[in-house]
Write a protein that holds these residues in place. Structure first.
Motif, PDB file in Angstrom:
ATOM      1  N   SER A  39       0.849  -1.198   0.000  1.00  0.00           N
ATOM      2  CA  SER A  39       0.000   0.000   0.000  1.00  0.00           C
ATOM      3  C   SER A  39       0.883   1.246   0.000  1.00  0.00           C
ATOM      4  O   SER A  39       2.047   1.188   0.327  1.00  0.00           O
ATOM      5  CB  SER A  39      -0.902   0.002   1.226  1.00  0.00           C
ATOM      6  OG  SER A  39      -0.133   0.058   2.389  1.00  0.00           O
ATOM      7  N   THR A  43      -3.200   5.324   3.060  1.00  0.00           N
ATOM      8  CA  THR A  43      -4.171   4.276   2.740  1.00  0.00           C
ATOM      9  C   THR A  43      -5.205   4.195   3.847  1.00  0.00           C
ATOM     10  O   THR A  43      -4.952   4.580   4.982  1.00  0.00           O
ATOM     11  CB  THR A  43      -3.500   2.900   2.635  1.00  0.00           C
ATOM     12  OG1 THR A  43      -2.640   2.737   3.752  1.00  0.00           O
ATOM     13  CG2 THR A  43      -2.727   2.738   1.367  1.00  0.00           C
ATOM     14  N   ASN A  44      -6.350   3.650   3.507  1.00  0.00           N
ATOM     15  CA  ASN A  44      -7.349   3.415   4.535  1.00  0.00           C
ATOM     16  C   ASN A  44      -7.598   1.910   4.642  1.00  0.00           C
ATOM     17  O   ASN A  44      -7.046   1.123   3.867  1.00  0.00           O
ATOM     18  CB  ASN A  44      -8.633   4.186   4.237  1.00  0.00           C
ATOM     19  CG  ASN A  44      -9.178   3.854   2.864  1.00  0.00           C
ATOM     20  OD1 ASN A  44      -9.060   2.731   2.405  1.00  0.00           O
ATOM     21  ND2 ASN A  44      -9.754   4.840   2.204  1.00  0.00           N
ATOM     22  N   GLU A  46     -10.087   0.087   3.911  1.00  0.00           N
ATOM     23  CA  GLU A  46     -10.714  -0.510   2.722  1.00  0.00           C
ATOM     24  C   GLU A  46      -9.672  -0.898   1.682  1.00  0.00           C
ATOM     25  O   GLU A  46      -9.739  -1.967   1.091  1.00  0.00           O
ATOM     26  CB  GLU A  46     -11.671   0.499   2.098  1.00  0.00           C
ATOM     27  CG  GLU A  46     -13.095   0.356   2.578  1.00  0.00           C
ATOM     28  CD  GLU A  46     -14.060   1.076   1.663  1.00  0.00           C
ATOM     29  OE1 GLU A  46     -13.608   1.759   0.736  1.00  0.00           O
ATOM     30  OE2 GLU A  46     -15.267   0.945   1.884  1.00  0.00           O
ATOM     31  N   GLN A  47      -8.718   0.014   1.461  1.00  0.00           N
ATOM     32  CA  GLN A  47      -7.675  -0.273   0.470  1.00  0.00           C
ATOM     33  C   GLN A  47      -6.815  -1.447   0.915  1.00  0.00           C
ATOM     34  O   GLN A  47      -6.434  -2.291   0.108  1.00  0.00           O
ATOM     35  CB  GLN A  47      -6.797   0.959   0.255  1.00  0.00           C
ATOM     36  CG  GLN A  47      -7.487   2.053  -0.525  1.00  0.00           C
ATOM     37  CD  GLN A  47      -6.793   3.377  -0.336  1.00  0.00           C
ATOM     38  OE1 GLN A  47      -5.589   3.431  -0.147  1.00  0.00           O
ATOM     39  NE2 GLN A  47      -7.543   4.449  -0.359  1.00  0.00           N
ATOM     40  N   ASN A  50      -8.684  -4.503   0.272  1.00  0.00           N
ATOM     41  CA  ASN A  50      -8.715  -4.808  -1.163  1.00  0.00           C
ATOM     42  C   ASN A  50      -7.425  -5.499  -1.589  1.00  0.00           C
ATOM     43  O   ASN A  50      -7.452  -6.498  -2.319  1.00  0.00           O
ATOM     44  CB  ASN A  50      -8.920  -3.517  -1.967  1.00  0.00           C
ATOM     45  CG  ASN A  50      -8.809  -3.758  -3.470  1.00  0.00           C
ATOM     46  OD1 ASN A  50      -9.425  -4.672  -4.006  1.00  0.00           O
ATOM     47  ND2 ASN A  50      -7.989  -2.972  -4.137  1.00  0.00           N
ATOM     48  N   ILE A  51      -6.292  -5.009  -1.094  1.00  0.00           N
ATOM     49  CA  ILE A  51      -5.007  -5.618  -1.460  1.00  0.00           C
ATOM     50  C   ILE A  51      -4.932  -7.036  -0.890  1.00  0.00           C
ATOM     51  O   ILE A  51      -4.512  -7.966  -1.572  1.00  0.00           O
ATOM     52  CB  ILE A  51      -3.821  -4.752  -0.967  1.00  0.00           C
ATOM     53  CG1 ILE A  51      -3.844  -3.393  -1.665  1.00  0.00           C
ATOM     54  CG2 ILE A  51      -2.497  -5.451  -1.217  1.00  0.00           C
ATOM     55  CD1 ILE A  51      -2.844  -2.394  -1.142  1.00  0.00           C
TER      56      ILE A  51
END
Lengths: 339, 594
Positions: A39, A43-44, A46-47, A50-51
Motif C-alpha cells: 500500500s 491508505t485506509n 478498505e484499500q 482490497n489488497i
C-alpha cells in the motif's frame, strides 16, 4: 539399491510437507503484512482489505495452505485461481482460439513469475559458488594431507594457528578490506559488477568474490580434513603398510586418502545445497544478481511467493543431494551396503 | 600497420570514408535499492518511479532550475485553465506527440491524446491495479469513488463507463472536475502516475505490463535485468523540446547551467545504465572510481567527503564537484492523541508532551547521529515547500531540559516514590513507550531519547519491530510514540499538514489528532491558492502544533551528492529523483574505467 532410492524418494514427501507447514506458519506469525508493504503512503482500511483480497491472504489458513500445496505440486507454474479459471481469463482465451496456459505464481512485489526468478538468478549464484566449492575442496584436501604428513612439526602448528586466526575474523571484514584494496586502491579487480556474459563474468567479476570465499572457507576445511587424515594415519592398516615397507607417499595417497574421503564426502555433501542459494553477503557487496540476494530482497519486502518457492526449492535440492551423497558412499567405499 | 592502412584508406585517395560515428553518450548511475516494476500506477518505490518518470510524460512538469519548485507545461500546451472556483481543471495537449514504437501499435505511429490521460486517471481507481496512488484522486474527482466501488462489487473495472469528473470533449482536451475546491490537485498532473498511458499497451501485456512501459517520454526501456541493471535508451521519436529553465536572477549556479545548456535539444544523452548497488562501500568506491557518473554520498562517508561542509580535497583533485542541499522532508516524532498515557488534550497531558519536546537535544541529533547531515526543523513545513516561513520559531521545540522539568513539576508529574523517575499526577507509575525498528540508526536515536528523557526524570521503554508491523499497529492506533519521516509528494506545506487533519486519522494522521480549530484552518487553506493569506493559515496551524504537540518536528535531512567533471549541467531537483533529460556528458573528459 533401486528399492533404497525409491524408498528415499517416497520419504521426501512427508519431509517436504513439514517444510511447507513450517514456512507457512512462520511467515504468517512473524512475517509482515504484505498489504501494508504494497500500500502507499496514505491508505485506509478498505484499500488494505482490497489488497489482501487481491493477494488471497484474506482466505482462511487451511485454504491458503491448500493453494500452497497445489502450487508446489505444479512447480509454481500454475496458481489454483488460474487453474479453476476463477476470473474466466482462460475461457476467454480459448474462445478466441488462443492457447490458455495456467498463470504461474507471481511475486507480490514485482509481479515477476516466480519460476523465472529462480531460473534467472541461479546462474550467477552457481558461477560463484561452484568454483568455490570445487577449489576449496581440492585445496583443502591437498593442504590437509600435506599438513597431516608433517603433523606435530612447527609448520603444522603455524598453519593451524593461522587457520584459527583466519576463522576468528568475520567474512564481512574480508569483503570490505579486499574490495577496498584489491578492487579500488590497487585496481586488480573491478569493485563490483556483473554482465550476464558467462565468460566475462567468470574471468572478470567472479575472481575476487571466489578468492574471498575460498580464503574464508579454506581454514575450517583444512582443520577438519587434517583431523580426518590424522584419524586414518593412526589406524592399524597404515602401520601395517609402513611395516611392509610401502613408501610413505603411497601410504598417504593410496590408503589414507581413500579412507579419509568418506567423511570428506559427507562434509562436501552438507555444503553442496548451499551453493544453490549462494552467499548473500558476496552477492550484495559485489552486485551479483544471484539467488541469495534475491531471497534477502524478498524477505525485506515480505514477498511470500518468492520466499515459499525458494524454501521449497532449497529443501528439494538438499534432499536430492543427500540421496546422491549416500549413493556416492557406495562408489567410494564398496563395503557400504544399502538396506 | 593496420592503423596506418586505415588512415591511408580514409584519406579519400582510395575511396571515401564514412565519418566516424559520434560517441554514444552513456550516463552511469546506481540505485540504493532494487526497483520493483515500471507500471506507474502500481509501483510506489522511488527507484521504480525514477524510471517511469523518464519513460512517461505527465501533462505538467517542474522547471529544472527554478527554486522554489515551479510548475510548467510538459505535454500540455499551457498550464490548465482552473475554473469553477478551483474545482475544474482544463488541459489542452500539444498535438503531434507520439508514443515510442511498440508491437501493441501494430507498426502504426500512435499519437498521445487526452484519452490516454483520462485512462491513467481511471486506472488509479481500478481495484485490480491495487494502486498505492489512489489517494491522489480518492474522494476528489466527481464520480471516481462510485466507479471504484462499482468495480469492487462487480470484480471488474469498466473502463468504457463514463466518469462524470473525467471528460475528453475533444482529442486534445482533458477536463477534470473535483467535488470540492483543491488548488493543490494541480500537482498530481506533474507526477509519473499521471503520465499518458496507452490502453492498448496495457491490454496487450496484461499482468506483464510492469515489464513493458511504453510512454512518450525522453527515454525508453532497452534492457532490464531485474534487481540488477536497468538500461534506458533515448526515445528516437521524442518530440522537439529544447533546454530552457528559469533560475532566479541571483542563482549563480543555476544561471551558469542555463547559459551552458540553453537551446540544446533534449534529451542530450543517448543511454542510461542504472545498476543496483545496495551496499554503501561498493557504491561509494564505484562512484570515486568513475564507474558511476554521479550519486549520493552514503551517510557514513558524508563526513569524509564534505569535511567542514566543503568538498574534500581528494575528491576535488579528481575534478569532482559536490552539492549539499536540504531535502523537502521532515523527520518527526508523533504522539498518539488517543493513547491513555501520552494522549488527550488536558493541560497535564499537553504539558507532558511539551516536556518531552523540550527534553530532546536537537543539536546532538543533527551533529552526532546525522553527522551534520540535517538541519533542525522549526515547524512541520520544510524549506522549499509553499508556506515555509524561515522566520518561524517556537519555544516549544527547543532543547531546554530545565523548562521541561519545571513544566512537569507544574503539571503534577513528580517523583513520588523517590526512584528517580516521575509518576503520573495521580501517583500511578509512568512509562513512556516509544516504538522503533531494530536497526543501528534507530538504536542511536533511542539512546539519545533515553538519555534526554532520563535527565528530566521520565522513564522510557522501547518496543522494536519491523517497520511494516509498526505501520500496522500505528494505523490501528495502538502505538504511543513513534519517529517517522515524510518526504514531499508535492511542494506545498499542505502535503505535511494533512498528516494532522482530523478526517485523515487512521490513514496518514497516525497521531489521531482531531482538533476542530486545526481542521477548520486546514479546510479554509485548501480552498485557497498559494498566497500570503494562505501562508498565514499555515503558520497558525504550525502554532497549534506547537501548543498541543501532537508532533515534535526534529530535522530536515540534508543530502550530499558528488558528480564527475564529464557530467554537464547536473543539479539536484527538490522533487525529482532523477533529472536525466537535462543532463549532458562530455565523453572526452571521461577517465579510464576500472
Amino acid at each position: 539399491m533401486l528399492a533404497y532410492v525409491i524408498r528415499r524418494l517416497w520419504q521426501m514427501i512427508p519431509t517436504l510437507a513439514g517444510v511447507m507447514l513450517l514456512i507457512f506458519f512462520l511467515f504468517n506469525w512473524v512475517g509482515g503484512d504484505p498489504a501494508l508493504v504494497l500500500s502507499g503512503k496514505i491508505t485506509n482500511k478498505e484499500q488494505i482489505e482490497n489488497i489482501r483480497k487481491q493477494l488471497g491472504v484474506d482466505q482462511p489458513y487451511y485454504k491458503q495452505l491448500g493453494y500452497f500445496a497445489f502450487e508446489v505440486a505444479n512447480g509454481f507454474t500454475c496458481t489454483y485461481r488460474s487453474y479453476v479459471d476463477a476470473d474466466g481469463a482462460r475461457a476467454k482465451l480459448r474462445a478466441e482460439g488462443k492457447p490458455a496456459p495456467c498463470q504461474a505464481v507471481r511475486s507480490w512485489a514485482t509481479n515477476e513469475e516466480v519460476p523465472k526468478i529462480l531460473v534467472t538468478r541461479i546462474g550467477p549464484t552457481l558461477t560463484i559458488m561452484l568454483p568455490v566449492l570445487v577449489l576449496e575442496t581440492i585445496l583443502g584436501v591437498i593442504l590437509a594431507i600435506g599438513v597431516a604428513y608433517v603433523r606435530g612439526t612447527l609448520t603444522d602448528r603455524m598453519i593451524m594457528m593461522v587457520c584459527t586466526v583466519a576463522m576468528s575474523i568475520s567474512f564481512l571484514v574480508y569483503i570490505i578490506v579486499a574490495q577496498y584494496y584489491f578492487g579500488f586502491k590497487w585496481g586488480m579487480f573491478p569493485v563490483q559488477g556483473w554482465t550476464g556474459n558467462f565468460w566475462k563474468d567468470l574471468t572478470t567479476y567472479a575472481p575476487l568474490p571466489i578468492m574471498l570465499a575460498i580464503f574464508v572457507g579454506l581454514a575450517p576445511a583444512l582443520r577438519l580434513y587434517r583431523s580426518f587424515f590424522l584419524d586414518e594415519i593412526n589406524h592399524d592398516y597404515v602401520r601395517t603398510a609402513r611395516a611392509k615397507g610401502v613408501a610413505e607417499k603411497v601410504v598417504m595417497l593410496k590408503h589414507v586418502l581413500r579412507n579419509a574421503m568418506i567423511p570428506i564426502l559427507t562434509n562436501v555433501g552438507i555444503a553442496l545445497p548451499g551453493i544453490f542459494v549462494g552467499s548473500f553477503l558476496l552477492e550484495t557487496f559485489f552486485s551479483i544478481p544471484g539467488l541469495g540476494r534475491e531471497i534477502l530482497v524478498a524477505v525485506n519486502r515480505s514477498d511470500f511467493p518468492v520466499i515459499k518457492a525458494a524454501t521449497v526449492y532449497l529443501a528439494m535440492i538438499t534432499m536430492i543431494i543427500n540421496l546422491l551423497v549416500d549413493v556416492m558412499y557406495k562408489v567410494v567405499d564398496p563395503r557400504v551396503t544399502f538396506k | 600497420m593496420r592503423t596506418a592502412l586505415a588512415a591511408a584508406l580514409c584519406t579519400g585517395l582510395l575511396w571515401p570514408c564514412a565519418e566516424a560515428a559520434p560517441a554514444v553518450k552513456t550516463l552511469r548511475h546506481a540505485f540504493l535499492n532494487a526497483e520493483t516494476a515500471f507500471d506507474p500506477h502500481a509501483v510506489s518505490d522511488i527507484y521504480s518511479n525514477a524510471i517511469t518518470d523518464a519513460i512517461f510524460d505527465p501533462l505538467l512538469c517542474y522547471d529544472y532550475l527554478a527554486r522554489p519548485a515551479k510548475l510548467k507545461p510538459n505535454t500540455a500546451a499551457a498550464l490548465p485553465e482552473v475554473t469553477d472556483g478551483g474545482r475544474t481543471f482544463t488541459f489542452r495537449l500539444k498535438p503531434g506527440i507520439y508514443f515510442a514504437d511498440d508491437p501493441a501499435f501494430n507498426g502504426q505511429k500512435r499519437e498521445l491524446t487526452a484519452a490516454d490521460y483520462a485512462y491513467s486517471l481511471r486506472r488509479l481507481y481500478d481495484p485490480a491495479v491495487k494502486s498505492p496512488w489512489l489517494w491522489y484522486v480518492e474522494g476528489k474527482i466527481v464520480g471516481g469513488d462510485e466507479a471504484h466501488a462499482a468495480a469492487k462489487k462487480r470484480g471488474l473495472f469498466d473502463y468504457d463507463a463514463p466518469i462524470a469528473g473525467i471528460e475528453t470533449p475533444d482529442r486534445y482536451t482533458l477536463r477534470v472536475k473535483l467535488k470540492s475546491t483543491d488548488y493543490n490537485f494541480i500537482y498530481v498532473f506533474a507526477t509519473p502516475q499521471l503520465g499518458g498511458m496507452a490502453r492498448e499497451v496495457v491490454e496487450k501485456y496484461g499482468a506483464d505490463i510492469g515489464a513493458h512501459p511504453v510512454g512518450t517520454g525522453p527515454f525508453r526501456l532497452a534492457e532490464w535485468k531485474r534487481s540488477h541493471k536497468i538500461v534506458l535508451e533515448r526515445n528516437a521519436g521524442y518530440r522537439d523540446e529544447v533546454f530552457d529553465a528559469e533560475p532566479a536572477a541571483g542563482d549563480t549556479a543555476g544561471q551558469a547551467i542555463l547559459k551552458m545548456q540553453k537551446g540544446k535539444r533534449l534529451p542530450m544523452i543517448d543511454r542510461i545504465e542504472v545498476n543496483i548497488i545496495e551496499e554503501s562501500q561498493p557504491r561509494w568506491l564505484a562512484l570515486q572510481a568513475g564507474d558511476l557518473d554521479y550519486g549520493n554520498v552514503p551517510t557514513e562517508y558524508a563526513g569524509a567527503a564534505f569535511p567542514g561542509g566543503r568538498l574534500a580535497p581528494f575528491l576535488a583533485r579528481k575534478g569532482m564537484t559536490g552539492q549539499r542541499f536540504v531535502e523537502m522532508d521532515l523527520v518527526y516524532t508523533y504522539f498518539n492523541i488517543d493513547h491513555p498515557v501520552v494522549g488527550g488534550l488536558t493541560p497535564e497531558r499537553i504539558a507532558l508532551r511539551r516536556a518531552v519536546a523540550l527534553a530532546y537535544n536537537y543539536a546532538e541529533d543533527v551533529q552526532v547521529i546525522r553527522n551534520g547531515g540535517a538541519v533542525k526543523a522549526e515547524s512541520a513545513i520544510p524549506p522549499g515547500a509553499a508556506g515555509y516561513d524561515p522566520a518561524f520559531r517556537t519555544a516549544a521545540f527547543q532543547y531546554d531540559p530545565a523548562r521541561a522539568q519545571a513544566l512537569l513539576d507544574m503539571a503534577g508529574y513528580k517523583d513520588v516514590d523517590g526512584d528517580g523517575f516521575r509518576e503520573n499526577p495521580d501517583g500511578s507509575p509512568l512509562t513512556l513507550e516509544m516504538t522503533g525498528e531494530p536497526d543501528s540508526t534507530i538504536k542511536q536515536f533511542n539512546e539519545l531519547w533515553s538519555k534526554n528523557l532520563t535527565a528530566v526524570g521520565l522513564r522510557v521503554r522501547f518496543n522494536l519491530a519491523k517497520w511494516q508491523e509498526n505501520n500496522k499497529q500505528a494505523k490501528a492506533g495502538k502505538l504511543a510514540i513513534w519517529q517517522l519521516a515524510w518526504s514531499a509528494d508535492y511542494p506545498d506545506g499542505e502535503n505535511f499538514l494533512q498528516n494532522l487533519y482530523g478526517p485523515n486519522a487512521g490513514q496518514s494522521n497516525f497521531a489521531n489528532f482531531r482538533l476542530p480549530a486545526f481542521d477548520a484552518l486546514y479546510d479554509k487553506a485548501r480552498g485557497m491558492p498559494a498566497s500570503p493569506e494562505r501562508d498565514k493559515l499555515y503558520a497558525e496551524m504550525n502554532r497549534l502544533i506547537a501548543v498541543y504537540v501532537p508532533w515534535i518536528p526534529q530535522t530536515h535531512r540534508q543530502r550530499s551528492e558528488v558528480s564527475h567533471p564529464w557530467l554537464v549541467g547536473y543539479r539536484k531537483h527538490p522533487l525529482y529523483t532523477q533529472v536525466w533529460k537535462y543532463l549532458d556528458i562530455d565523453e572526452s573528459k571521461r577517465g579510464p574505467r576500472s
